[in-house]
Scaffold this active site. Structure first.
Site, PDB file in Angstrom:
ATOM      1  N   GLY A 283      -5.036 -12.122 -22.257  1.00  0.00           N
ATOM      2  CA  GLY A 283      -6.488 -12.170 -22.434  1.00  0.00           C
ATOM      3  C   GLY A 283      -7.344 -13.343 -21.656  1.00  0.00           C
ATOM      4  O   GLY A 283      -7.321 -13.281 -20.643  1.00  0.00           O
ATOM      5  N   GLY A 284      -7.978 -14.218 -22.439  1.00  0.00           N
ATOM      6  CA  GLY A 284      -8.959 -15.108 -21.705  1.00  0.00           C
ATOM      7  C   GLY A 284      -8.173 -16.061 -20.777  1.00  0.00           C
ATOM      8  O   GLY A 284      -8.635 -16.373 -19.686  1.00  0.00           O
TER       9      GLY A 284
ATOM     10  N   GLY B  95     -15.056   0.593  14.559  1.00  0.00           N
ATOM     11  CA  GLY B  95     -15.736  -0.255  13.500  1.00  0.00           C
ATOM     12  C   GLY B  95     -15.094  -1.493  13.355  1.00  0.00           C
ATOM     13  O   GLY B  95     -15.383  -2.548  13.061  1.00  0.00           O
ATOM     14  N   ALA B  96     -13.422  -1.190  13.581  1.00  0.00           N
ATOM     15  CA  ALA B  96     -12.591  -2.105  13.214  1.00  0.00           C
ATOM     16  C   ALA B  96     -12.657  -3.116  14.398  1.00  0.00           C
ATOM     17  O   ALA B  96     -12.553  -4.579  14.288  1.00  0.00           O
ATOM     18  CB  ALA B  96     -11.336  -1.837  13.045  1.00  0.00           C
TER      19      ALA B  96
END
Ligand code: HXC
Length: 518
Positions: free
Chosen positions: A173-174, A408-409
């Site tokens: 949970g938290g 792009g790399a």
């Protein structure tokens, strides 16, 4: 009433302290049976001997829900305070699972928040040892209120002080969001678990069958989800690694990282580097071998070694200067950049930049990974993170292209246009818009198709493209790289560049903050 003497008062204080410690102690054998240390032991094992100063030992919850007022919850299930690690100051807390499952009620939360505030003011790292079933269910919404305040402070502290989370139990949970907001998450195999909802809730809601370990164990988070940064076989090894990590980090964003003393000569030359990276660009190698040769004393502290292994990140020192390394890993998926490796690298780059740690990028990358899964998964958005992180970073940025650097790399791996301060290549580097086979297939497609012997023509065209572009000289001619170096001098060149840019200043445009693609 007779006047109390100071001795009486001190005895009274000791009785009260012992009461709390005894109450904690009663339950600790259960922890030991599971191969776990208990909260105070954990703190003692991480900190220098006798350096712990406890804060808020006497804090008590005041909830009366579900008979909670009858429960004795020593120190409200958490020990908080400060101390030193190898002489350097840190704040620390450890949740005590043996008390109501280390669950977080209002006062437990206020103890954490208090030391978070203190750590920010003091400008020292905080170590958060989590062992908790999440929100203390009996305290209801007060627990949520407590978590909100912790998360808020995690974010306020982010980029000001290093925040280190250690998962030492079944955190549910938290209990998992605070770690996710911190810089590094340490886990221990078979002891640490993290999940938003446990297996029982999952079974009830979705019908899926999965056990705790598979769902949120250290292996899952270190190999699949990427929530974990480190996994260790036991708690002691884990605590050693926390100390090791801290060696590379400054205490806050206003300081430079500590100087790491070394005897390793700055001008150490290693001819083996000529052999490690094959000139045949299809042959794989382990980039960590290169790092271990060029770094001080061959020491590389790798971060997230089991996640998105096609990129390698971690810390090393060069001539004593702490440095963050980002390197493509040709051994895995040819070192391609994909969704997970872009996320992994981008977050690390931002950490280093926030804490004044120079960045060294070692490039051998064939491009971004093509494919439907990557496109549907948002490779455009994820790949943009690495471009954003490098462009935004104002620490010294050094780039060494070991071999391939395509498309792009090439840009994404910190080319000069993204602000690399010093960018050099090895002689076998190939800096090009794409690999020669792909390029020839596109630009000479008609010529190849129309040839009497298309296969022969294709080979010729690949060779033609390769001769023109598969080298570092096209980039060097235009000043896109600063030079071509002999591999054996890489260490010396890096150290000289680090010394040169050590006091780099880059004017920043005044703005609130940018909008990083997430
Ligand atoms: C109060 C809790 C508790 C909790 C455990 N305990 N979790 N008490 N609040 N959240 C208590 C148990 O009642 C038990 O008390 C003791 O701690 C040990 O728990 P066990 O279940 O016996 O231990 P174990 O078998 O090891 O299982 C551990 C566990 C399980 C997996 C963590 O206890 C569990 O599933 N707990 C609930 C987890 C959960 O759903 N948390 C979400 C809360 S909501 P006794 O007295 O019997 O020893 C939440 C929302 C916040 O956190 C969202 C913020 C974003």
């Amino acid at each position: 009433m007779p006047l109390k003497t100071i001795t009486n008062l001190i005895n009274e204080l000791k009785d009260k302290e012992d009461f709390i410690k005894d109450k904690e102690g009663i339950r600790h054998s259960k922890q030991h049976q599971k191969g776990k240390f208990f909260a105070r032991e954990r703190i003692a094992k991480v900190l220098d001997k006798d350096s712990f100063q406890e804060i808020d030992m006497f804090v008590k919850h005041y909830s009366t829900n579900f008979g909670l007022e009858k429960k004795i919850i020593p120190a409200d299930g958490i020990n908080t305070g400060f101390g030193t690690i190898n002489g350097r100051k840190v704040f620390i807390y450890a949740q005590d699972f043996s008390v109501l499952g280390g669950s977080l009620g209002e006062m437990h939360a206020l103890k954490i928040q208090k030391i978070q505030d203190m750590a920010i003011k003091a400008g020292v790292p905080i170590i958060c040892m989590n062992d908790s079933g999440g929100a203390r269910i009996q305290e209801g919404v007060s627990s949520l209120h407590g978590y909100g305040g912790i998360f808020y402070r995690n974010v306020k502290a982010s980029g000001i002080i290093p925040q280190i989370s250690v998962i030492l139990g079944p955190c549910a949970g938290g209990a998992v969001y605070s770690p996710a907001l911190t810089d590094f998450v340490f886990m221990v195999n078979k002891i640490s678990q993290m999940y938003i909802t446990g297996p029982k809730v999952i079974k009830a809601v979705t019908g899926e069958d999965i056990n705790n370990e598979e769902l949120g164990g250290a292996i899952t988070h270190n190999t699949i989800s990427g929530n974990g940064h480190f996994v260790f076989p036991d708690e002691s090894t884990c605590f050693q690694a926390i100390k090791e990590l801290l060696r590379y980090l400054p205490s806050n964003c206003y300081e430079k990282p500590p100087y790491l003393y070394t005897d390793d000569p700055k001008d150490r030359k290693d001819m083996i580097l000529r052999k490690i990276v094959p000139t045949n660009n299809k042959k794989a190698y382990d980039v960590r071998d290169v790092i271990e040769i060029i770094a001080d004393e061959g020491i590389f502290f790798e971060v997230q070694p089991y996640y998105a292994q096609n990129v390698v990140i971690g810390f090393a020192s060069f001539g004593g200067y702490s440095t963050g390394i980002v390197a493509n890993q040709p051994k895995i998926l040819a070192g391609v950049l994909d969704i997970n490796s872009s996320d992994k690298a981008a977050r690390f780059i931002r950490f280093c930049d926030a804490f004044n740690i120079p960045l060294l990028t070692l490039v051998d990358v064939p491009g971004f990974l093509p494919g439907k899964d990557q496109e549907f998964g948002g490779i455009i958005r994820h790949g943009a993170k690495i471009i954003y992180a490098y462009s935004e970073a104002s620490v010294p940025k050094l780039t060494v292209t070991l071999r391939k650097s395509y498309g792009g790399a090439y840009i994404g791996m910190c080319c000069k246009d993204l602000g690399s301060d010093w960018s050099v290549a090895w002689p076998q580097a190939e800096i090009a818009v794409m690999g020669s086979q792909g390029a020839a297939n596109i630009i000479f497609r008609r010529e190849i198709k129309g040839a009497d012997n298309p296969e022969q023509k294709m080979r010729e065209k690949i060779a033609e493209y390769e001769a023109q572009f598969s080298n570092p000289y096209e980039a060097a001619k235009r000043g896109y790289i600063d030079g071509i170096i002999r591999p054996e001098y890489t260490r010396k060149s890096i150290i000289e560049a680090l010394e040169m840019f050590r006091n780099k200043r880059e004017p920043q445009l005044n703005k609130k903050h940018g909008n990083m693609p997430l």
